[in-house]
Design a protein around this motif. Structure first.
Motif, PDB file in Angstrom:
ATOM      1  N   THR A  87      41.880  45.572  46.365  1.00 36.91           N
ATOM      2  CA  THR A  87      41.825  45.092  47.938  1.00 36.91           C
ATOM      3  C   THR A  87      42.826  45.893  48.319  1.00 36.91           C
ATOM      4  O   THR A  87      42.580  47.438  49.497  1.00 36.91           O
ATOM      5  N   ASP A  88      44.056  46.597  47.963  1.00 34.61           N
ATOM      6  CA  ASP A  88      44.870  46.876  48.119  1.00 34.61           C
ATOM      7  C   ASP A  88      44.451  48.865  48.852  1.00 34.61           C
ATOM      8  O   ASP A  88      44.686  49.205  49.751  1.00 34.61           O
ATOM      9  N   SER A  89      44.297  49.016  47.499  1.00 37.03           N
ATOM     10  CA  SER A  89      43.598  50.127  47.341  1.00 37.03           C
ATOM     11  C   SER A  89      42.766  50.756  48.433  1.00 37.03           C
ATOM     12  O   SER A  89      42.578  52.228  49.010  1.00 37.03           O
ATOM     13  N   GLY A  90      41.009  49.934  48.508  1.00 37.71           N
ATOM     14  CA  GLY A  90      40.192  50.038  48.957  1.00 37.71           C
ATOM     15  C   GLY A  90      40.624  50.025  50.280  1.00 37.71           C
ATOM     16  O   GLY A  90      40.530  50.724  51.291  1.00 37.71           O
ATOM     17  N   ILE A  91      41.348  49.168  50.843  1.00 44.51           N
ATOM     18  CA  ILE A  91      42.170  49.059  52.569  1.00 44.51           C
ATOM     19  C   ILE A  91      42.921  49.968  52.429  1.00 44.51           C
ATOM     20  O   ILE A  91      42.938  51.141  53.633  1.00 44.51           O
ATOM     21  N   SER A 132      35.205  46.465  58.665  1.00 48.42           N
ATOM     22  CA  SER A 132      35.336  47.508  57.446  1.00 48.42           C
ATOM     23  C   SER A 132      36.527  46.965  56.103  1.00 48.42           C
ATOM     24  O   SER A 132      36.224  47.634  55.078  1.00 48.42           O
ATOM     25  N   GLN A 133      36.963  46.811  57.279  1.00 45.49           N
ATOM     26  CA  GLN A 133      38.852  46.747  55.890  1.00 45.49           C
ATOM     27  C   GLN A 133      38.428  45.199  55.652  1.00 45.49           C
ATOM     28  O   GLN A 133      39.669  44.770  54.532  1.00 45.49           O
ATOM     29  N   SER A 134      37.312  44.362  55.439  1.00 44.64           N
ATOM     30  CA  SER A 134      37.134  43.007  54.690  1.00 44.64           C
ATOM     31  C   SER A 134      36.604  43.596  53.737  1.00 44.64           C
ATOM     32  O   SER A 134      36.753  42.676  52.782  1.00 44.64           O
ATOM     33  N   LEU A 135      35.428  44.773  53.412  1.00 48.28           N
ATOM     34  CA  LEU A 135      35.002  44.913  52.084  1.00 48.28           C
ATOM     35  C   LEU A 135      35.513  44.667  51.463  1.00 48.28           C
ATOM     36  O   LEU A 135      34.573  44.474  49.969  1.00 48.28           O
ATOM     37  N   PRO A 136      36.958  45.185  50.316  1.00 40.25           N
ATOM     38  CA  PRO A 136      37.185  45.345  49.955  1.00 40.25           C
ATOM     39  C   PRO A 136      37.401  43.672  48.997  1.00 40.25           C
ATOM     40  O   PRO A 136      37.312  43.633  47.981  1.00 40.25           O
ATOM     41  N   TYR A 137      37.705  42.614  49.985  1.00 37.37           N
ATOM     42  CA  TYR A 137      37.920  41.838  49.794  1.00 37.37           C
ATOM     43  C   TYR A 137      36.376  40.787  49.141  1.00 37.37           C
ATOM     44  O   TYR A 137      35.671  40.246  47.705  1.00 37.37           O
ATOM     45  N   HIS A 138      35.145  41.624  49.898  1.00 40.27           N
ATOM     46  CA  HIS A 138      33.847  40.657  49.020  1.00 40.27           C
ATOM     47  C   HIS A 138      32.558  41.316  48.515  1.00 40.27           C
ATOM     48  O   HIS A 138      32.101  40.830  47.646  1.00 40.27           O
ATOM     49  N   VAL A 139      33.500  43.001  47.985  1.00 35.89           N
ATOM     50  CA  VAL A 139      33.561  43.524  46.699  1.00 35.89           C
ATOM     51  C   VAL A 139      33.679  43.263  45.558  1.00 35.89           C
ATOM     52  O   VAL A 139      33.275  43.445  44.574  1.00 35.89           O
ATOM     53  N   TYR A 140      34.719  43.028  45.396  1.00 32.25           N
ATOM     54  CA  TYR A 140      36.185  42.435  44.394  1.00 32.25           C
ATOM     55  C   TYR A 140      35.087  41.478  43.509  1.00 32.25           C
ATOM     56  O   TYR A 140      34.786  42.077  42.194  1.00 32.25           O
ATOM     57  N   PRO A 141      34.264  40.130  44.005  1.00 30.83           N
ATOM     58  CA  PRO A 141      33.522  39.534  43.449  1.00 30.83           C
ATOM     59  C   PRO A 141      32.217  39.803  43.145  1.00 30.83           C
ATOM     60  O   PRO A 141      31.486  39.145  42.018  1.00 30.83           O
ATOM     61  N   LEU A 142      31.462  40.400  43.374  1.00 27.11           N
ATOM     62  CA  LEU A 142      30.330  41.438  42.457  1.00 27.11           C
ATOM     63  C   LEU A 142      30.661  42.504  41.152  1.00 27.11           C
ATOM     64  O   LEU A 142      30.138  43.032  40.622  1.00 27.11           O
ATOM     65  N   VAL A 143      32.009  42.710  41.291  1.00 24.63           N
ATOM     66  CA  VAL A 143      32.149  43.949  40.695  1.00 24.63           C
ATOM     67  C   VAL A 143      33.199  43.356  39.779  1.00 24.63           C
ATOM     68  O   VAL A 143      33.465  43.187  38.118  1.00 24.63           O
ATOM     69  N   PHE A 144      34.618  42.232  40.210  1.00 25.11           N
ATOM     70  CA  PHE A 144      35.350  41.398  38.516  1.00 25.11           C
ATOM     71  C   PHE A 144      35.028  40.009  39.038  1.00 25.11           C
ATOM     72  O   PHE A 144      35.181  39.400  40.132  1.00 25.11           O
ATOM     73  N   ILE A 156      42.432  32.902  52.416  1.00 25.59           N
ATOM     74  CA  ILE A 156      43.928  32.092  52.883  1.00 25.59           C
ATOM     75  C   ILE A 156      44.568  32.826  53.612  1.00 25.59           C
ATOM     76  O   ILE A 156      45.307  32.854  53.912  1.00 25.59           O
ATOM     77  N   PHE A 157      44.992  33.665  51.844  1.00 26.83           N
ATOM     78  CA  PHE A 157      46.539  34.385  51.448  1.00 26.83           C
ATOM     79  C   PHE A 157      46.067  35.334  52.606  1.00 26.83           C
ATOM     80  O   PHE A 157      46.941  35.679  54.052  1.00 26.83           O
ATOM     81  N   VAL A 158      44.918  36.232  52.754  1.00 28.88           N
ATOM     82  CA  VAL A 158      44.857  37.198  53.438  1.00 28.88           C
ATOM     83  C   VAL A 158      44.349  37.023  54.529  1.00 28.88           C
ATOM     84  O   VAL A 158      45.058  38.161  55.249  1.00 28.88           O
ATOM     85  N   THR A 159      44.302  35.953  55.495  1.00 25.82           N
ATOM     86  CA  THR A 159      43.869  35.990  56.665  1.00 25.82           C
ATOM     87  C   THR A 159      45.176  36.021  57.037  1.00 25.82           C
ATOM     88  O   THR A 159      45.666  36.043  57.972  1.00 25.82           O
ATOM     89  N   MET A 160      46.316  34.503  56.272  1.00 22.35           N
ATOM     90  CA  MET A 160      47.286  34.008  56.654  1.00 22.35           C
ATOM     91  C   MET A 160      48.339  35.972  56.511  1.00 22.35           C
ATOM     92  O   MET A 160      49.215  35.883  58.180  1.00 22.35           O
ATOM     93  N   TRP A 161      48.633  36.541  55.651  1.00 24.00           N
ATOM     94  CA  TRP A 161      48.757  37.459  55.800  1.00 24.00           C
ATOM     95  C   TRP A 161      48.251  38.486  56.240  1.00 24.00           C
ATOM     96  O   TRP A 161      49.436  39.453  57.596  1.00 24.00           O
ATOM     97  N   THR A 162      47.496  38.463  57.298  1.00 25.90           N
ATOM     98  CA  THR A 162      46.667  39.561  58.196  1.00 25.90           C
ATOM     99  C   THR A 162      47.887  39.418  59.266  1.00 25.90           C
ATOM    100  O   THR A 162      48.035  40.140  60.480  1.00 25.90           O
ATOM    101  N   VAL A 163      47.599  37.799  59.075  1.00 28.89           N
ATOM    102  CA  VAL A 163      48.668  37.731  60.786  1.00 28.89           C
ATOM    103  C   VAL A 163      50.122  38.335  60.618  1.00 28.89           C
ATOM    104  O   VAL A 163      50.479  38.555  61.896  1.00 28.89           O
TER     105      VAL A 163
END
Length: 233
Positions: A87-91, A132-144, A156-163
């Motif tokens: 996700t870090d790479s995708g974002i 668009s910046q959330s796409l990597p989070y949702h693509v990940y479980p489709l691939v891995f 939860i972690f991603v949401t709080m990290w963004t804040v």
């Protein structure tokens, strides 16, 4: 929505430096404007994310129920760094693309209205920008493969990290972690520190800018070489 509002409120009344409210680039009624934009963007983002959730419900993803269902021994721990790296790479690349002149004005510029962000700016952007910046989070479980409990915890972690990275607090951070100080540099100077969790891709791509001081207030004086503005790649 609840995590955004409560998380932002908590950080605002704990870590956020209230002196920033007097910063010359802090907009009139900015917090109210940030909240209005955030609560307007989140429902639209959620609606755009429905196809991914439907895919997961219908079994088209690689989500699994129990640790015993993991692909191999040790994957239960490995899935976390894999998720962060992916996700870090995708974002990074999506975020950088959003700064392209043909896109920036329409999608990403509303988020850069907040040159001096508060935690409430974390979700204050155009819905398509945030989605668009959330796409990597949702693509990940489709691939891995990803365990469902871990998926919820990471959400939860991603949401709080963004804040957290929008609280503008200059707490000491390592050279690897993209903390609030790094992201604040992005809001001030636009073309640096596109990363979300780490500075890895910024360093590899030459877009890393080290925070200059321990206080955001020091940035009232720009270095003269770069003036505030809507600069793009």
């Amino acid at each position: 929505m609840t995590m955004y509002l409560l998380g932002s409120l908590l950080l605002y009344h704990t870590l956020f430096d209230k002196r920033l409210l007097q910063h010359p680039r802090f907009l009139p009624n900015q917090i109210k404007l940030e909240i209005n934009q955030g609560i307007s963007a989140i429902p639209a983002m959620a609606l755009l994310t429905v196809p991914f959730f439907l895919a997961e419900i219908r079994g088209w993803s690689k989500l699994y129920d129990f640790t015993s269902d993991s692909p191999f021994f040790g994957y239960t721990l490995l899935q976390y760094p894999l998720f962060i790296c992916f996700t870090d790479s995708g974002i990074y690349w999506i975020h950088r693309a959003l700064h392209h002149p043909r896109i920036y004005r329409w999608l990403h510029k509303p988020h850069h209205k907040w040159a001096v962000p508060t935690p409430f700016a974390s979700y204050a952007f155009h819905p398509l920008d945030g989605w668009s910046q959330s796409l990597p989070y949702h693509v990940y479980p489709l691939v891995f493969p990803l365990q469902k409990g871990a998926y919820l915890g990471l959400f939860i972690f991603v949401t709080m990290w963004t804040v957290f990275i929008h609280d503008a607090e200059y707490m000491p951070t390592s050279a690897i972690i993209n903390g609030a100080s790094c992201h604040t540099m992005h809001h001030l100077h636009f073309n640096y520190n596109y990363g979300q969790f780490t500075t890895a891709w910024d360093r590899l791509s030459g877009t890393y800018r080290k925070p200059k001081g321990d206080s955001f207030m020091e940035h009232q004086r720009m270095d003269g070489k770069e003036k505030p503005g809507d600069k793009c790649d």
